[in-house]
Design an enzyme around this catalytic site. Sequence first.
Site, PDB file in Angstrom:
ATOM      1  N   ASP A  60      20.255  18.558   4.438  1.00 33.00           N
ATOM      2  CA  ASP A  60      19.545  19.116   3.278  1.00 33.00           C
ATOM      3  C   ASP A  60      19.406  18.127   2.124  1.00 33.00           C
ATOM      4  O   ASP A  60      19.034  18.525   1.013  1.00 33.00           O
ATOM      5  CB  ASP A  60      20.294  20.365   2.779  1.00 33.00           C
ATOM      6  CG  ASP A  60      19.999  21.594   3.633  1.00 33.00           C
ATOM      7  OD1 ASP A  60      18.814  21.934   3.774  1.00 33.00           O
ATOM      8  OD2 ASP A  60      20.950  22.195   4.153  1.00 33.00           O
ATOM      9  N   ARG A 130      25.132  30.990  -3.977  1.00 30.30           N
ATOM     10  CA  ARG A 130      25.590  29.605  -4.066  1.00 30.30           C
ATOM     11  C   ARG A 130      26.365  29.289  -5.351  1.00 30.30           C
ATOM     12  O   ARG A 130      27.239  28.433  -5.353  1.00 30.30           O
ATOM     13  CB  ARG A 130      24.375  28.657  -3.994  1.00 30.30           C
ATOM     14  CG  ARG A 130      23.591  28.731  -2.695  1.00 30.30           C
ATOM     15  CD  ARG A 130      24.362  28.143  -1.533  1.00 30.30           C
ATOM     16  NE  ARG A 130      23.663  28.328  -0.268  1.00 30.30           N
ATOM     17  CZ  ARG A 130      22.735  27.507   0.183  1.00 30.30           C
ATOM     18  NH1 ARG A 130      22.392  26.451  -0.503  1.00 30.30           N
ATOM     19  NH2 ARG A 130      22.151  27.747   1.340  1.00 30.30           N
ATOM     20  N   HIS A 160      17.841  30.889  -4.756  1.00 30.25           N
ATOM     21  CA  HIS A 160      18.204  30.336  -6.068  1.00 30.25           C
ATOM     22  C   HIS A 160      17.420  31.035  -7.174  1.00 30.25           C
ATOM     23  O   HIS A 160      16.343  31.586  -6.933  1.00 30.25           O
ATOM     24  CB  HIS A 160      17.860  28.838  -6.122  1.00 30.25           C
ATOM     25  CG  HIS A 160      18.759  27.969  -5.297  1.00 30.25           C
ATOM     26  ND1 HIS A 160      18.278  27.073  -4.356  1.00 30.25           N
ATOM     27  CD2 HIS A 160      20.108  27.831  -5.294  1.00 30.25           C
ATOM     28  CE1 HIS A 160      19.302  26.437  -3.809  1.00 30.25           C
ATOM     29  NE2 HIS A 160      20.419  26.869  -4.342  1.00 30.25           N
ATOM     30  N   CYS A 247      12.810  21.575  -5.780  1.00 30.98           N
ATOM     31  CA  CYS A 247      14.079  21.130  -5.184  1.00 30.98           C
ATOM     32  C   CYS A 247      14.061  19.683  -4.720  1.00 30.98           C
ATOM     33  O   CYS A 247      15.122  19.094  -4.507  1.00 30.98           O
ATOM     34  CB  CYS A 247      14.487  22.055  -4.061  1.00 30.98           C
ATOM     35  SG  CYS A 247      13.242  22.207  -2.805  1.00 30.98           S
TER      36      CYS A 247
END
Length: 254
Positions: A60, A130, A160, A247
């Site tokens: 990731d 998270r 998120h 991201c």
Amino acid sequence: MLTAVTRDVDAALASCELTFLPRAGIDVNLAVEQHRQYRAVLSSLGCNIVDVPTAPGLADSVFVEDTAIVLDEIAVMCLPGAASRRPEVDGVREVLREYRRIESIALPGTLDGGDLLRVGRVIYAGLSTRSNLQGIGQLRSIAGDYGYVVETVETTQCLHLKSAITEVASGTLLINPDWVDRSAFGACELIEIDPSEPHAANALRVEDKVIYPSSFPRTLDRLVQRGIDVTTVDVSELQKAEGAVTCCSLVFDA
Ligand code: CIR
């Protein structure tokens, strides 16, 4: 100078973390090409691209946003909620220390950069699968010393906070109201996504322009009608990894 920190797509991207999406075949070569185009758009908008060296096997690691938040005064290194992602932080820290003094979140706090939405001197922090209250509390204490207010906001059904809400112009936010409570953002002007495009709230603002996925044409129309200058990118393969446009970079003034 506007700087965008990015990191290559790792060959192991198809083994990425997934939380809300089912695993779908990722064409890694196409992801690499889409990421190349994403970087090219950042360059065309005036960003100097700075690459974090790759660390093979960190599936990731292209999603650099989750490893840090870069404020005007300091950078705060995050502590990703997914244990597999924690080794990503070191490489990004080595790059950011060239630009900012570094502070860090520590266990038992966890915090993903994707949960941090900065609007002026307010940092909205998503309480998610998270990011936990300890991580948000540590950020509040660190950033509070520089005059930032950290507001905790709960998210549901999405990875998120920035899956649910992002800034598309100064004080104007693009929101999916099913995933985050709009009342938390009372001081801002809100644009709702088209309800048929639930993943459409993630847009990357670069000064007075916005980078936006080509896969949400109805919400794109809403942005354009509001006079927002949008450049679209195809990020289909990164979307299968539960990523999008914010991201893949950390954008800041250097
Ligand atoms: C993860 O689950 O951590 C990655 N597969 C996707 C992270 C995307 N990050 C972001 O939107 N800030």
